[in-house]
Scaffold this motif. Structure first.
Motif, PDB file in Angstrom:
ATOM      1  N   LEU B  90       0.838  -1.191   0.000  1.00 58.34           N
ATOM      2  CA  LEU B  90       0.000   0.000   0.000  1.00 58.34           C
ATOM      3  C   LEU B  90       0.879   1.250   0.000  1.00 58.34           C
ATOM      4  O   LEU B  90       1.977   1.252   0.561  1.00 58.34           O
ATOM      5  CB  LEU B  90      -0.905   0.028   1.244  1.00 58.34           C
ATOM      6  CG  LEU B  90      -2.270  -0.660   1.141  1.00 58.34           C
ATOM      7  CD1 LEU B  90      -2.113  -2.114   0.778  1.00 58.34           C
ATOM      8  CD2 LEU B  90      -3.035  -0.519   2.450  1.00 58.34           C
ATOM      9  N   GLU B  94      -2.618   5.149   1.324  1.00 61.44           N
ATOM     10  CA  GLU B  94      -3.471   3.987   1.559  1.00 61.44           C
ATOM     11  C   GLU B  94      -3.249   3.406   2.953  1.00 61.44           C
ATOM     12  O   GLU B  94      -4.198   2.948   3.605  1.00 61.44           O
ATOM     13  CB  GLU B  94      -3.208   2.913   0.498  1.00 61.44           C
ATOM     14  CG  GLU B  94      -3.720   3.300  -0.875  1.00 61.44           C
ATOM     15  CD  GLU B  94      -3.379   2.256  -1.929  1.00 61.44           C
ATOM     16  OE1 GLU B  94      -4.231   1.965  -2.757  1.00 61.44           O
ATOM     17  OE2 GLU B  94      -2.245   1.728  -1.913  1.00 61.44           O
ATOM     18  N   LEU B  97      -5.198   5.583   5.189  1.00 67.41           N
ATOM     19  CA  LEU B  97      -6.641   5.354   5.039  1.00 67.41           C
ATOM     20  C   LEU B  97      -7.089   4.059   5.715  1.00 67.41           C
ATOM     21  O   LEU B  97      -8.243   3.939   6.125  1.00 67.41           O
ATOM     22  CB  LEU B  97      -7.020   5.335   3.558  1.00 67.41           C
ATOM     23  CG  LEU B  97      -7.007   6.711   2.878  1.00 67.41           C
ATOM     24  CD1 LEU B  97      -7.209   6.584   1.383  1.00 67.41           C
ATOM     25  CD2 LEU B  97      -8.073   7.614   3.487  1.00 67.41           C
ATOM     26  N   MET B  98      -6.173   3.084   5.838  1.00 68.90           N
ATOM     27  CA  MET B  98      -6.534   1.857   6.554  1.00 68.90           C
ATOM     28  C   MET B  98      -6.961   2.190   7.978  1.00 68.90           C
ATOM     29  O   MET B  98      -7.820   1.540   8.558  1.00 68.90           O
ATOM     30  CB  MET B  98      -5.358   0.879   6.584  1.00 68.90           C
ATOM     31  CG  MET B  98      -5.181   0.044   5.331  1.00 68.90           C
ATOM     32  SD  MET B  98      -6.620  -0.960   4.921  1.00 68.90           S
ATOM     33  CE  MET B  98      -6.587  -2.186   6.228  1.00 68.90           C
TER      34      MET B  98
END
Lengths: 288, 233
Positions: B90, B94, B97-98
Motif C-alpha cells: 500500500l 493507503e 486510510l486503513m
C-alpha cells in the motif's frame, strides 16, 4: 493467412487459459495457499450453466451473470465453512483440504449430472463471424477474448483503486494486523474466494461453449491454471494474462506444426521458463 | 477513562503479564517503561486484543475484554505497532486510510495527519516500504490517529531511529498532548524522554508492575531500581 488464423485462435484460447489462472493466482496472492479444487470450480461453473439452461432457456447475457453470482456464493460458503478453519502457518492442511474438496466435488457432479460429456450450445453465436472479408473471425472467440481482457481490467481496478482492494492488499500483507483496523480477515478471504470461484465459473461456461466437459475435466484445467501462473509469474494480475496468452499460442502453434504433440510443447514452455526465468515472464521475485 | 484490573497475558503456555492494574483519566499519557522482555508490548497487545489475556479492561463504558480485536478497534483502541509494520503493497496514503476503516468520528483526517507530519503529504503516493524508518514511524502513528482513537497505544516510538528523527517524532507527539481527550500509552526505550512525555509512568519488571506514579517529580533513582529489579534489599 493461415498463420493469422492460428495466431488469433492462440490468443483466444490463451484468454481462456488466463481466466483459468486468474482466480488461482488471486487466491495464492491473498491467502498464500494453492487451491487444488480450482479446476472443479471451473467445471462446476459449466455444470451450473447446464442446469440453468435445462430448467429454462435463458439467453447467454443472462446466463453468465447468473452462473457468476451462483458460484460466488459457492466460493464464499466454501471458504467460510471449510478453508478458513485450516488457514495458518502450515501450508499443508489447506492443500489437503482443497484436494479433498476437489474429489468430493467431482463425485457430487457425477451423482447429480452423470458422467457424460456435455457442452453448451451457443446457438447462432457458434457460427457468427465479424471483421473484414479477407479476415473474418468468430464472434464467440473474439467476444471471449474481449470479455477476458475486460475482467482483468475490472479486477485490476478493483484491487488497485478501491477501498475493498486496499483492504484485500493490506490483509494479504499482514493478516495478523488488519483486525486492529476493523477488518475481519476471514470475511475478506471468503469474498476473495467467492470472486475466484466466480471467475473460474465464467471460464467454465466459456469452456463449455467451445468444447465438451465431464465432471472429471477439472484436473486438466487446474494443470493449465498452474502453468499459466508459473509462466506468467506471481505478484501481478497482468502476469496471468501474459502467461495465459503465451501458453495458448504455444498450444495452437504446436498443434499446427505437430498435430500429435498434445500439450507437450506447453509443458516444455513451462520447463524452459522454470529454467531460465523462474519468477515468470512478468512476475516479481517471491521470497518466502 | 481507562480502568485495567488484574491483567494477565499469554503467548500459548507462556505467561507474559501477571495481574497488572492501571487507571488513566481522559487526556492522560502513560509512559510505559521497563527492560527488554519486561512485558511492555505484551501489555499493549493484551489491551488491543492481539494476544490471549485475562482480567478486566474497561474503556469508558465499554468492556474491552469481552470484545475481539476488531470490536476493540471499533470501540476506539488504536495501535502503532513495534517495528512499524507497514502494509508494504500500500502507498503511504493507503496505509493512512486503513486507519480510517473503523469509521469513527473525530478530528483526525488525512489533511490533519499530513499537517502533523508534512513529509507524509509529500510522499503520499510512494509505497510505504520505501520510506525511511522515521517516516514509517510517522505513518504508523498517523495510521493509528486516523482511527480517531479514544485510546492510542504507541509501541517503541523511537526504537531504531536517529536521535534527531526521534526528537522530531516526539515533538509531534507533544503537540497531541493536552489538546484532546485521547488517552495515550507510550512505550519508549529512553526513560528520560518517556518521563518527559508522560503524565504518569508505569515500570514493568518480568511481567509485573514494579513501580508507578506521576511523571512530574519522579524519582529517577527509584525508577532505576524498579527497572533493573534491585529493589529487594
Amino acid at each position: 493467412m493461415i498463420w493469422f488464423e492460428t495466431l488469433f485462435s492462440g490468443l483466444t484460447l490463451g484468454g481462456l487459459y488466463a481466466l483459468f489462472g486468474l482466480g488461482l493466482s488471486l487466491i495464492f496472492g491473498v491467502m498464500k495457499i494453492a487451491n487444488i479444487a480450482h479446476g472443479e470450480l471451473v467445471i462446476a461453473g459449466a455444470f451450473l450453466a447446464f442446469a440453468v439452461v435445462d430448467l429454462l432457456p435463458v439467453p447467454l447475457w443472462l446466463l453468465l451473470p447468473l452462473v457468476t453470482m451462483g458460484m460466488f456464493a459457492v466460493g464464499y460458503a466454501l471458504q467460510s465453512a471449510l478453508v478458513n478453519r485450516v488457514l495458518g502457518d502450515d501450508p499443508l492442511p489447506p492443500l489437503l483440504l482443497t484436494f479433498g474438496i476437489s474429489i468430493v466435488a467431482q463425485n457430487l457432479l457425477v451423482e447429480i449430472f452423470g458422467a457424460d460429456n456435455r457442452a453448451l450450445d451457443p446457438g447462432w453465436l457458434a457460427t457468427a463471424r465479424i471483421g473484414p472479408v479477407w479476415f473474418p473471425v468468430g464472434l464467440l472467440p473474439l467476444g471471449t477474448l474481449i470479455l477476458t481482457v475486460v475482467l482483468f481490467g475490472v479486477l485490476h481496478l478493483g484491487i488497485g483503486h478501491t477501498r475493498w482492494g486496499r483492504i484485500v492488499r493490506a490483509t494479504s500483507d499482514d493478516p495478523a494486523l488488519v483486525g486492529l483496523f476493523g477488518v475481519k480477515r476471514r470475511r475478506v478471504f471468503a469474498v476473495v474466494m467467492g470472486v475466484s470461484a466466480a471467475l473460474a465459473a465464467l471460464a467454465g461456461v466459456l469452456l463449455a461453449m467451445r468444447s465438451s466437459v465431464t465432471p472429471f475435466s477439472g484436473v486438466e484445467r487446474l494443470l493449465i491454471a498452474f502453468e499459466v501462473i508459473v509462466i506468467g509469474g506471481l505478484g501481478s494480475i497482468w502476469a496471468s494474462l501474459l502467461g495465459g496468452l503465451a501458453l495458448g499460442l504455444v498450444h495452437v502453434i504446436s498443434f499446427r506444426l505437430d498435430p500429435a504433440s498434445g500439450l507437450l510443447y506447453g509443458h516444455i514452455l513451462l520447463l524452459v521458463i522454470l529454467l531460465i526465468r523462474p519468477e515468470g515472464l512478468a512476475g516479481r521475485k517471491v521470497t518466502r | 477513562m481507562l480502568e485495567i484490573r488484574g491483567l494477565d497475558a499469554f503467548y500459548g503456555d507462556f505467561q507474559a503479564l501477571f495481574g497488572v492494574d492501571l487507571s488513566l483519566q481522559p487526556g492522560q499519557t502513560l509512559a510505559l517503561i521497563g527492560a527488554n522482555g519486561a512485558g511492555k508490548s505484551s501489555f499493549l497487545h493484551a489491551i488491543c486484543g492481539m494476544t490471549q489475556a485475562r482480567g478486566s479492561v474497561r474503556l469508558g463504558d465499554t468492556d474491552l475484554a469481552a470484545l475481539p480485536a476488531v470490536g476493540r478497534a471499533a470501540a476506539g483502541v488504536a495501535l502503532s505497532p513495534e517495528g512499524r509494520r507497514m502494509f508494504l503493497s500500500l502507498s503511504v496514503r493507503e496505509n493512512l486510510l486503513m486507519g480510517a476503516n473503523v469509521r469513527r468520528r473525530g478530528p483526525w483526517t488525512l489533511d490533519r495527519v499530513t499537517g502533523l507530519f508534512p513529509i507524509l503529504g509529500e510522499f503520499a503516493d510512494r509505497p510505504a516500504g520505501l520510506l525511511s524508518g522515521g517516516q514509517q514511524q510517522m505513518v504508523a502513528i498517523g495510521r493509528a490517529l486516523m482511527a480517531n482513537p479514544a485510546l492510542l497505544l504507541l509501541d517503541e516510538v523511537s526504537l531504531g531511529l536517529a536521535p534527531v528523527v526521534a526528537q522530531e517524532v516526539h515533538a509531534a507527539l507533544a503537540m497531541l498532548r493536552d489538546q484532546s481527550e485521547m488517552i495515550t500509552i507510550m512505550v519508549e526505550q529512553d526513560v528520560n524522554r518517556a518521563i518527559a512525555a508522560g503524565d504518569r509512568f508505569l515500570c514493568l519488571l518480568e511481567g509485573r508492575a514494579a513501580l508507578t506514579g506521576p511523571c512530574a517529580g519522579a524519582d529517577l533513582d527509584a525508577i532505576g531500581r524498579a527497572y533493573f529489579g534491585e529493589d529487594d534489599t
